[in-house]
Design an enzyme around this catalytic site. Structure first.
Site, PDB file in Angstrom:
ATOM      1  N   TYR A   1       6.413  -5.315  -8.163  1.00 41.41           N
ATOM      2  CA  TYR A   1       7.843  -5.030  -8.264  1.00 41.41           C
ATOM      3  C   TYR A   1       8.635  -5.918  -7.318  1.00 41.41           C
ATOM      4  CZ  TYR A   1       6.976  -2.236  -4.025  1.00 41.41           C
ATOM      5  OH  TYR A   1       6.609  -1.815  -2.769  1.00 41.41           O
TER       6      TYR A   1
ATOM      7  N   ASP B   1      10.916  -6.082  -4.295  1.00 41.40           N
ATOM      8  CA  ASP B   1      11.243  -5.265  -3.139  1.00 41.40           C
ATOM      9  C   ASP B   1      12.578  -5.714  -2.539  1.00 41.40           C
ATOM     10  OD1 ASP B   1      10.830  -3.227  -1.337  1.00 41.40           O
ATOM     11  OD2 ASP B   1       9.647  -4.454   0.032  1.00 41.40           O
TER      12      ASP B   1
ATOM     13  N   GLU C   1       6.564  -7.891  -4.512  1.00 37.80           N
ATOM     14  CA  GLU C   1       5.567  -7.144  -3.749  1.00 37.80           C
ATOM     15  C   GLU C   1       4.483  -6.630  -4.689  1.00 37.80           C
ATOM     16  OE1 GLU C   1       5.411  -3.162  -0.942  1.00 37.80           O
ATOM     17  OE2 GLU C   1       6.935  -4.698  -0.571  1.00 37.80           O
TER      18      GLU C   1
ATOM     19  N   THR D   1      -1.692  -2.630  -4.079  1.00 36.01           N
ATOM     20  CA  THR D   1      -2.990  -2.372  -4.686  1.00 36.01           C
ATOM     21  C   THR D   1      -3.037  -0.961  -5.269  1.00 36.01           C
ATOM     22  OG1 THR D   1      -4.037  -1.385  -2.731  1.00 36.01           O
ATOM     23  CG2 THR D   1      -4.079  -3.805  -2.919  1.00 36.01           C
TER      24      THR D   1
ATOM     25  N   HIS E   1       2.152  -3.593   4.239  1.00 33.77           N
ATOM     26  CA  HIS E   1       2.076  -2.176   4.557  1.00 33.77           C
ATOM     27  C   HIS E   1       0.729  -1.578   4.168  1.00 33.77           C
ATOM     28  CE1 HIS E   1       6.759  -1.842   4.432  1.00 33.77           C
ATOM     29  NE2 HIS E   1       6.316  -2.686   5.334  1.00 33.77           N
TER      30      HIS E   1
ATOM     31  N   ASN F   1      -1.315   2.090   3.671  1.00 32.44           N
ATOM     32  CA  ASN F   1      -1.013   3.488   3.374  1.00 32.44           C
ATOM     33  C   ASN F   1      -2.302   4.294   3.369  1.00 32.44           C
ATOM     34  OD1 ASN F   1       2.009   3.486   2.527  1.00 32.44           O
ATOM     35  ND2 ASN F   1       1.122   1.733   1.477  1.00 32.44           N
TER      36      ASN F   1
ATOM     37  N   ARG G   1       1.304  10.922   3.563  1.00 31.59           N
ATOM     38  CA  ARG G   1       0.964   9.499   3.472  1.00 31.59           C
ATOM     39  C   ARG G   1       1.404   8.830   4.764  1.00 31.59           C
ATOM     40  NH1 ARG G   1       3.678   4.599   1.205  1.00 31.59           N
ATOM     41  NH2 ARG G   1       5.445   5.930   0.683  1.00 31.59           N
TER      42      ARG G   1
ATOM     43  N   HIS H   1       2.389   5.781   6.531  1.00 28.96           N
ATOM     44  CA  HIS H   1       2.927   4.485   6.113  1.00 28.96           C
ATOM     45  C   HIS H   1       2.895   3.561   7.335  1.00 28.96           C
ATOM     46  CE1 HIS H   1       5.243   1.779   3.622  1.00 28.96           C
ATOM     47  NE2 HIS H   1       6.266   1.769   4.460  1.00 28.96           N
TER      48      HIS H   1
END
Length: 449
Positions: free
Chosen positions: A33, A35, A41, A44, A101, A103, A185, A187
């Site tokens: 997408y 970002d 971005e 996975t 990032h 997660n 989550r 982050h």
């Protein structure tokens, strides 16, 4: 130069079959997408182990490389002046930073204060093996020197919600994309984008083990919090000799390697005490590599040039300095820094190091190619990816925690929730998918099931 928005549109055109133009889920379960700030971005799919994540991270590089070739063809066909390059890095070297990032799904019952207390010193000190390396110190690189991390100078507070301004070491964003009663989550925005498989393996593997210890309360009596965390985040990154001393509570003084060794000792004891519950070979490999890298970084940092990105990059830069008699503020060295992260296998310096056996690969091309096309079998990404592959015309929307179908025979859109990350795996749904030639049949089968 090629207008950024036009370039991104070309990147997405090959993927798009609907109006959902700049936000798509792929057949391998990943998300691609646009970002904030007009940059693409790749996220996975959900992965169940560090090694699995590396394969899907590398698959993302190959997907972007393929899309770049397509976009370049479109640029030539439309006779648009400009050049398109894609780099897997974290700064443009003129004051802007963008994240890589991580997660992690955690138990909701874990006190967030414990996460802050233990993850802060861990993130500050793990830079010694996770840093991607950066030529320039300060957010705008105003000082001509080399440092461990591309991200470190951009962190200004200890804890907070922001990701683009006043970046915190511990980010409080809490969008679990799963059952919010059960999960949080975590982050993580402090990490660099790594080209080295081993660096990514250590980054994800060590962090997962530390989080498991935090969840189980194993570190309740362990205190490694620096007196000034933000300052230490910067100072550890700025010290390539790895001898900077961090002042910890009660006046103790540790280097980053000392701090990592303390976490490692607890990790070995924790895993051995729970060996009956899953002290598997991959966990042992993480622990062994963790200790080996700390020893080698302390005794001979250049001995890890084949596995740690910042050391590999520093070795390249020092070679250019010696060979061509360059000063550290020479623009040509900044080009070398940038070219290290070029995703093209025929252009990127990290890729060339891999080809020459000077940067260790953990996986073969065949495994990465398979991950480009197939989702992981042991997470909910399997259901999402297979639906995208099998029923593309019937999918109205998709997200991490649901797939929405648009079936002409039905009066309204149909949403299939996927709130449990360990459901929707190959073992759970492959037989249903195989028996469903179309989306309507799948919905009927899921309803009956």
């Amino acid at each position: 130069t090629l207008p950024v928005e036009k370039a991104i549109r070309f990147l997405f055109e090959k993927l798009i079959t609907t109006e959902h133009f700049l936000n798509v889920f792929l057949e391998n379960g990943a998300r691609f997408y646009q970002d904030t700030g007009c940059h693409p971005e790749y996220a996975t799919p959900e992965c169940a182990s560090p090694k699995q994540l590396i394969i899907y991270d590398k698959a993302g590089e190959r997907i972007l490389e393929d899309l770049q070739e397509y976009a370049e063809e479109m640029i030539r066909e439309e006779r648009i002046p400009g050049k398109l390059s894609i780099f897997k890095n974290n700064t443009d070297f003129v004051g802007n930073s963008y994240g890589c990032h991580e997660n992690y799904l955690m138990r909701r019952t874990t006190p967030f204060a414990d996460v802050v207390r233990h993850l802060t010193p861990f993130f500050i000190s793990r830079q010694v093996f996770t840093g991607a390396g950066r030529l320039g110190i300060g957010q705008e690189g105003e000082t001509s020197a080399f440092q461990l991390s591309q991200r470190a100078d951009f962190f200004e507070v200890e804890v907070g919600l922001e990701t683009t301004l006043k970046r915190p070491i511990i980010n409080t964003r809490d969008e679990p994309h799963a059952d919010p009663e059960k999960y949080r989550r975590l982050h993580v925005i402090v990490g660099d984008a790594n080209m080295s498989d081993t660096a990514t393996f250590l980054k994800m593997g060590t962090t997962a083990i530390v989080l498991a210890m935090v969840e189980d309360g194993y570190l309740d009596t362990f205190d490694a919090m620096p007196v000034d965390p933000v300052r230490e985040m910067h100072q550890v990154s700025h010290d390539t000799t790895l001898t900077h001393v961090i002042t910890v509570s009660r006046g103790r003084q540790w280097t980053a390697i000392d701090m990592q060794r303390a976490f490692l000792e607890h990790a070995w004891n924790y895993c051995q005490s729970r060996s009956d519950a899953g002290f598997d070979e991959q966990t042992k490999e993480v622990l062994t590599l963790w200790g080996d890298h700390l020893d080698r970084l302390q005794n001979d940092r250049m001995s890890v040039a084949s596995t740690v990105d910042w050391v590999a990059k520093l070795s390249l830069l020092e070679g250019y300095v010696r060979r061509d008699g360059l000063q550290w503020d020479d623009p040509r060295l900044h080009l070398v820094d940038l070219q290290y992260a070029d995703i093209r296998r025929d252009k990127g310096l990290a890729a060339r190091l891999e080809q020459r056996g000077r940067l260790v690969r953990m996986f073969e091309d065949e495994e990465i190619e398979r991950a480009r096309q197939q989702p992981p079998h042991d997470t909910r990404a399997y259901f999402r990816g297979e639906c995208v592959r099998r029923y593309p015309e019937s999918i109205a929307a998709a997200s991490w925690d649901s797939v929405v179908f648009d079936i002409p025979q039905r009066e309204s859109l149909l949403r299939v929730p996927t709130l449990e990350p360990t459901r929707g795996t190959h073992g759970h749904v492959s037989h249903i998918l195989d028996a469903s030639p179309d989306a309507a049949s799948l919905i009927d089968a899921l309803t009956d099931d």
